[in-house]
Design a protein around this motif. Structure first.
Motif, PDB file in Angstrom:
ATOM      1  N   ARG A   1      -1.610   1.276  -0.625  1.00 26.07           N
ATOM      2  CA  ARG A   1      -2.718   0.798  -1.447  1.00 26.07           C
ATOM      3  C   ARG A   1      -3.910   0.447  -0.569  1.00 26.07           C
ATOM      4  O   ARG A   1      -3.780  -0.293   0.396  1.00 26.07           O
ATOM      5  N   ARG A   2      -5.069   0.977  -0.933  1.00 21.50           N
ATOM      6  CA  ARG A   2      -6.269   0.753  -0.125  1.00 21.50           C
ATOM      7  C   ARG A   2      -6.752  -0.692  -0.219  1.00 21.50           C
ATOM      8  O   ARG A   2      -7.034  -1.331   0.795  1.00 21.50           O
ATOM      9  N   VAL A   3      -6.886  -1.207  -1.436  1.00 24.47           N
ATOM     10  CA  VAL A   3      -7.464  -2.536  -1.638  1.00 24.47           C
ATOM     11  C   VAL A   3      -6.394  -3.594  -1.453  1.00 24.47           C
ATOM     12  O   VAL A   3      -5.306  -3.514  -2.036  1.00 24.47           O
ATOM     13  N   THR A   4      -6.692  -4.582  -0.649  1.00 30.12           N
ATOM     14  CA  THR A   4      -5.739  -5.651  -0.385  1.00 30.12           C
ATOM     15  C   THR A   4      -6.501  -6.949  -0.192  1.00 30.12           C
ATOM     16  O   THR A   4      -7.730  -6.958  -0.125  1.00 30.12           O
ATOM     17  N   ASP A   5      -5.770  -8.049  -0.126  1.00 26.81           N
ATOM     18  CA  ASP A   5      -6.389  -9.349   0.122  1.00 26.81           C
ATOM     19  C   ASP A   5      -5.359 -10.211   0.835  1.00 26.81           C
ATOM     20  O   ASP A   5      -4.421 -10.721   0.220  1.00 26.81           O
ATOM     21  N   ALA A   6      -5.518 -10.338   2.122  1.00 21.33           N
ATOM     22  CA  ALA A   6      -4.537 -11.059   2.928  1.00 21.33           C
ATOM     23  C   ALA A   6      -4.445 -12.533   2.560  1.00 21.33           C
ATOM     24  O   ALA A   6      -3.458 -13.192   2.862  1.00 21.33           O
ATOM     25  N   ARG A   7      -5.468 -13.061   1.882  1.00 18.61           N
ATOM     26  CA  ARG A   7      -5.474 -14.485   1.553  1.00 18.61           C
ATOM     27  C   ARG A   7      -4.846 -14.780   0.202  1.00 18.61           C
ATOM     28  O   ARG A   7      -4.341 -15.879  -0.018  1.00 18.61           O
ATOM     29  N   ALA A   8      -4.901 -13.819  -0.728  1.00 20.09           N
ATOM     30  CA  ALA A   8      -4.475 -14.107  -2.093  1.00 20.09           C
ATOM     31  C   ALA A   8      -3.304 -13.259  -2.584  1.00 20.09           C
ATOM     32  O   ALA A   8      -2.754 -13.536  -3.647  1.00 20.09           O
ATOM     33  N   SER A   9      -2.903 -12.237  -1.840  1.00 19.91           N
ATOM     34  CA  SER A   9      -1.843 -11.341  -2.277  1.00 19.91           C
ATOM     35  C   SER A   9      -0.511 -11.724  -1.650  1.00 19.91           C
ATOM     36  O   SER A   9      -0.461 -12.330  -0.580  1.00 19.91           O
ATOM     37  N   LEU A  10       0.567 -11.343  -2.338  1.00 22.61           N
ATOM     38  CA  LEU A  10       1.898 -11.559  -1.768  1.00 22.61           C
ATOM     39  C   LEU A  10       2.049 -10.799  -0.468  1.00 22.61           C
ATOM     40  O   LEU A  10       2.639 -11.289   0.495  1.00 22.61           O
ATOM     41  N   ARG A  11       1.521  -9.564  -0.443  1.00 21.76           N
ATOM     42  CA  ARG A  11       1.629  -8.706   0.731  1.00 21.76           C
ATOM     43  C   ARG A  11       0.278  -8.079   1.031  1.00 21.76           C
ATOM     44  O   ARG A  11      -0.532  -7.844   0.137  1.00 21.76           O
ATOM     45  N   THR A  12       0.055  -7.781   2.310  1.00 20.73           N
ATOM     46  CA  THR A  12      -1.170  -7.112   2.736  1.00 20.73           C
ATOM     47  C   THR A  12      -0.995  -5.596   2.710  1.00 20.73           C
ATOM     48  O   THR A  12      -1.814  -4.873   2.162  1.00 20.73           O
ATOM     49  N   MET A  13       0.087  -5.116   3.310  1.00 20.73           N
ATOM     50  CA  MET A  13       0.408  -3.696   3.299  1.00 20.73           C
ATOM     51  C   MET A  13       1.325  -3.412   2.112  1.00 20.73           C
ATOM     52  O   MET A  13       2.440  -3.944   2.038  1.00 20.73           O
ATOM     53  N   VAL A  14       0.849  -2.616   1.185  1.00 17.50           N
ATOM     54  CA  VAL A  14       1.656  -2.223   0.020  1.00 17.50           C
ATOM     55  C   VAL A  14       1.830  -0.713   0.080  1.00 17.50           C
ATOM     56  O   VAL A  14       0.949   0.055  -0.324  1.00 17.50           O
ATOM     57  N   ALA A  15       2.948  -0.272   0.626  1.00 20.59           N
ATOM     58  CA  ALA A  15       3.238   1.157   0.769  1.00 20.59           C
ATOM     59  C   ALA A  15       4.170   1.616  -0.341  1.00 20.59           C
ATOM     60  O   ALA A  15       4.889   0.810  -0.941  1.00 20.59           O
TER      61      ALA A  15
ATOM     62  N   ALA B   1       1.515  -8.266  11.035  1.00 16.21           N
ATOM     63  CA  ALA B   1       0.546  -7.644  11.937  1.00 16.21           C
ATOM     64  C   ALA B   1      -0.650  -7.098  11.160  1.00 16.21           C
ATOM     65  O   ALA B   1      -1.797  -7.207  11.608  1.00 16.21           O
ATOM     66  N   ALA B   2      -0.389  -6.516   9.988  1.00 16.78           N
ATOM     67  CA  ALA B   2      -1.476  -5.964   9.177  1.00 16.78           C
ATOM     68  C   ALA B   2      -2.454  -7.064   8.783  1.00 16.78           C
ATOM     69  O   ALA B   2      -3.674  -6.857   8.757  1.00 16.78           O
ATOM     70  N   ARG B   3      -1.934  -8.247   8.495  1.00 12.76           N
ATOM     71  CA  ARG B   3      -2.801  -9.349   8.092  1.00 12.76           C
ATOM     72  C   ARG B   3      -3.751  -9.770   9.207  1.00 12.76           C
ATOM     73  O   ARG B   3      -4.853 -10.247   8.954  1.00 12.76           O
ATOM     74  N   GLN B   4      -3.328  -9.578  10.444  1.00 14.08           N
ATOM     75  CA  GLN B   4      -4.202  -9.918  11.570  1.00 14.08           C
ATOM     76  C   GLN B   4      -5.317  -8.888  11.748  1.00 14.08           C
ATOM     77  O   GLN B   4      -6.370  -9.200  12.329  1.00 14.08           O
ATOM     78  N   LYS B   5      -5.107  -7.685  11.238  1.00 17.84           N
ATOM     79  CA  LYS B   5      -6.064  -6.599  11.448  1.00 17.84           C
ATOM     80  C   LYS B   5      -7.084  -6.465  10.315  1.00 17.84           C
ATOM     81  O   LYS B   5      -8.215  -6.034  10.534  1.00 17.84           O
ATOM     82  N   VAL B   6      -6.662  -6.790   9.081  1.00 15.94           N
ATOM     83  CA  VAL B   6      -7.532  -6.578   7.923  1.00 15.94           C
ATOM     84  C   VAL B   6      -8.536  -7.716   7.833  1.00 15.94           C
ATOM     85  O   VAL B   6      -8.162  -8.878   7.629  1.00 15.94           O
ATOM     86  N   GLY B   7      -9.815  -7.401   7.981  1.00 14.77           N
ATOM     87  CA  GLY B   7     -10.837  -8.424   7.923  1.00 14.77           C
ATOM     88  C   GLY B   7     -11.509  -8.538   6.565  1.00 14.77           C
ATOM     89  O   GLY B   7     -12.116  -9.556   6.246  1.00 14.77           O
ATOM     90  N   GLY B   8     -11.397  -7.497   5.750  1.00 14.49           N
ATOM     91  CA  GLY B   8     -12.022  -7.499   4.433  1.00 14.49           C
ATOM     92  C   GLY B   8     -11.004  -7.240   3.345  1.00 14.49           C
ATOM     93  O   GLY B   8      -9.909  -7.801   3.360  1.00 14.49           O
ATOM     94  N   LEU B   9     -11.346  -6.347   2.434  1.00 17.83           N
ATOM     95  CA  LEU B   9     -10.466  -6.044   1.303  1.00 17.83           C
ATOM     96  C   LEU B   9      -9.927  -4.624   1.339  1.00 17.83           C
ATOM     97  O   LEU B   9      -9.244  -4.217   0.407  1.00 17.83           O
ATOM     98  N   ASN B  10     -10.221  -3.869   2.393  1.00 19.75           N
ATOM     99  CA  ASN B  10      -9.808  -2.474   2.452  1.00 19.75           C
ATOM    100  C   ASN B  10      -8.930  -2.222   3.674  1.00 19.75           C
ATOM    101  O   ASN B  10      -9.346  -2.501   4.797  1.00 19.75           O
ATOM    102  N   LEU B  11      -7.744  -1.680   3.418  1.00 17.77           N
ATOM    103  CA  LEU B  11      -6.861  -1.302   4.510  1.00 17.77           C
ATOM    104  C   LEU B  11      -7.104   0.182   4.773  1.00 17.77           C
ATOM    105  O   LEU B  11      -6.478   1.047   4.162  1.00 17.77           O
ATOM    106  N   LEU B  12      -8.040   0.449   5.655  1.00 19.00           N
ATOM    107  CA  LEU B  12      -8.524   1.806   5.883  1.00 19.00           C
ATOM    108  C   LEU B  12      -7.687   2.539   6.931  1.00 19.00           C
ATOM    109  O   LEU B  12      -6.839   1.949   7.596  1.00 19.00           O
TER     110      LEU B  12
END
Length: 217
Positions: free
Chosen positions: A10-24, A63-74
């Motif tokens: 999933r492209r759109v994520t939110d490390a602060r408000a979602s259960l998970r950052t990487m949703v594969a 680890a993904a949460r440390q890398k994602v600075g915005g709302l897009n896991l590009l």
């Protein structure tokens, strides 16, 4: 890409408000928009399944949460994530040296993924020609936690660090405390982490408490 299924996230994520950052997810082959990005690995299906398990693990998500600075896991972020080298899946697991990491992960990944006839081609590519597995929430929870605990070991994460990492999933912890009265993911992962470590130390293979899976008729 000649297969009848796709691996992506999933492209759109939110490390602060979602259960998970990487949703594969592994999905049936279909047309897609840019809200779901595709990974098309040039490896065999069993290795794709192991990579999928890695992407879904709590250790990789941290680890993904440390890398994602915005709302897009590009794409460029995904390329920076510390997935295991493919050679790791050929190594024996420490808690059962008679089987490889791939052999230990594969039946668990297939059971979690193959719950619909739509993904029969994925299961067949992995060597499973049976009917889909029945969706059993408690059984799935146990399998998912076994995989999470295993990946902490694969990464060489100590128990104290695993404890700390699990505590950083605050949204997940609050959700489980509301629903179950405890942060049960943390408890289960650490319990299994200890069991895997004990099996590795004793030389006696880890035995999952789960019985044989049930399939659709």
């Amino acid at each position: 890409w000649t297969r009848s299924w796709l691996l992506g996230w999933r492209r759109v994520t939110d490390a602060r408000a979602s259960l998970r950052t990487m949703v594969a997810a592994i999905i049936p082959r279909s047309a897609l928009g840019d809200s779901f990005f595709l990974a098309l690995p040039s490896v065999d299906t069993s290795t794709c399944a192991c990579l999928y398990a890695n992407l879904c693990s709590l250790s990789l998500d941290y680890a993904a949460r440390q890398k994602v600075g915005g709302l897009n896991l590009l794409f460029y972020i995904l390329k920076q994530l510390p997935t295991l080298p493919l050679s790791a899946y050929s190594q024996p697991v420490a808690w059962d040296e008679t089987i490889s990491t791939r052999e230990w992960l594969l039946p668990r990944v297939i059971e979690l993924t193959y719950t619909s006839w739509d993904l029969k081609s994925f299961a067949e590519d992995c060597g499973d020609n049976g009917a889909p597995f029945i969706w059993d929430p408690e059984r799935r929870f146990q399998i998912q936690r076994e995989i999470d605990a295993a990946f902490f070991h694969f990464y060489g994460v100590s128990r104290s660090d695993a404890d700390y990492i699990l505590d950083t999933f605050a949204v997940l912890a609050r959700a489980e405390e509301r629903e179950h009265g405890e942060y049960r993911t943390k408890r289960a992962v650490l319990e299994i982490y200890d069991e895997l470590a004990a099996a590795a130390a004793s030389g006696k293979p880890y035995a999952s408490p789960l019985g044989p899976p049930r399939r659709a008729r």
